[in-house]
Design a protein around this motif. Structure first.
Motif, mmCIF file in Angstrom:
data_model
loop_
_atom_site.group_PDB
_atom_site.id
_atom_site.type_symbol
_atom_site.label_atom_id
_atom_site.label_comp_id
_atom_site.label_asym_id
_atom_site.label_seq_id
_atom_site.Cartn_x
_atom_site.Cartn_y
_atom_site.Cartn_z
ATOM 1 N N UNK A 180 0.852 -1.190 0.000
ATOM 2 C CA UNK A 180 0.000 0.000 0.000
ATOM 3 C C UNK A 180 0.888 1.241 0.000
ATOM 4 N N UNK A 181 0.770 2.035 -1.036
ATOM 5 C CA UNK A 181 1.568 3.251 -1.167
ATOM 6 C C UNK A 181 0.757 4.466 -0.717
ATOM 7 N N UNK A 182 1.446 5.571 -0.552
ATOM 8 C CA UNK A 182 0.788 6.780 -0.067
ATOM 9 C C UNK A 182 -0.296 7.251 -1.031
ATOM 10 N N UNK A 183 -0.048 7.131 -2.335
ATOM 11 C CA UNK A 183 -1.033 7.579 -3.312
ATOM 12 C C UNK A 183 -2.291 6.708 -3.305
ATOM 13 N N UNK A 184 -2.177 5.491 -2.767
ATOM 14 C CA UNK A 184 -3.332 4.594 -2.701
ATOM 15 C C UNK A 184 -4.327 5.022 -1.630
ATOM 16 N N UNK A 185 -3.816 5.590 -0.530
ATOM 17 C CA UNK A 185 -4.688 5.881 0.610
ATOM 18 C C UNK A 185 -4.958 7.370 0.812
ATOM 19 N N UNK A 186 -4.316 8.239 0.013
ATOM 20 C CA UNK A 186 -4.525 9.670 0.241
ATOM 21 C C UNK A 186 -4.355 10.468 -1.047
#
Length: 204
Positions: free
Chosen positions: A21-27
């Motif tokens: 899970x990368x930062x762009x996936x959750x925010x």
């Protein structure tokens, strides 16, 4: 002066198992373009066997990790404080015998429900009475009324649920979709509450 980056956590996302899970996936990220492009690829969480099918990533832990990597950046949080992660397992092909058994059970159950309802409200007696009022003759089986009624009942169910197999008649959500949406919301709220209680025992 520190560089400011704004983060807005997504409410929930669906991911496949064993996918980082990368930062762009959750925010959603806003700030200096070159910095944002680097932030997007930062891995926030690596799913493991201990993770359940649904779990929560807190914004506090995300910002804490980002500040360790980039202490000169000032991260500002907007919107939700957490993201709900749904791990989607790869769908297996449905076995035809199993599908047939489920279809037969649903068909028989629905047919029994409709027949019992019509028996409770004396639908046959009502149709016989209507036939007598219209024609002046008594008829045990007024088929001219029963057949269109049965067809209309089926068409009415199709229009009510707004679906015929995979075809949808309009963009308006069906009652079943709304109920499933409410059910999913209740699950999300429960998971959020449960996770928060685990992380903050004093709030119980």
């Amino acid at each position: 002066m520190d560089t400011i980056v704004y983060l807005r956590m997504k409410k929930n996302i669906n991911i496949e198992s064993e996918v980082n899970i990368k930062l762009e996936d959750i925010s959603y990220i806003s700030g200096e373009p070159s910095l944002v492009s680097n932030l997007k690829s930062i891995t926030i969480h690596k799913p493991s066997k201990q993770d359940q099918q649904i779990f929560v990533i807190e914004a506090f832990s995300v910002i804490q990790k980002l500040q360790q990597l980039l202490p000169h950046v000032n991260f500002q949080l907007l919107g939700p404080n957490q993201t709900l992660i749904h791990i989607i397992k790869k769908n297996k092909k449905a076995k035809i015998p199993f599908v047939l058994v489920i279809w037969i059970l649903l068909f028989v159950g629905s047919a029994m429900t409709i027949m019992n309802f019509h028996f409770d409200v004396s639908m046959q007696a009502v149709q016989q009475r209507l036939h007598y009022l219209f024609t002046g003759e008594e008829q045990k089986r007024p088929l001219w009324m029963q057949i269109p009624y049965s067809i209309g009942l089926g068409l009415g169910m199709i229009l009510f649920f707004n679906h015929l197999f995979k075809k949808k008649f309009n963009e308006e959500p069906s009652p079943l979709e709304i109920e499933m949406f409410k059910y999913q919301q209740n699950i999300d709220q429960y998971v959020n509450h449960y996770e928060n209680n685990l992380n903050n025992p004093d709030d119980k």
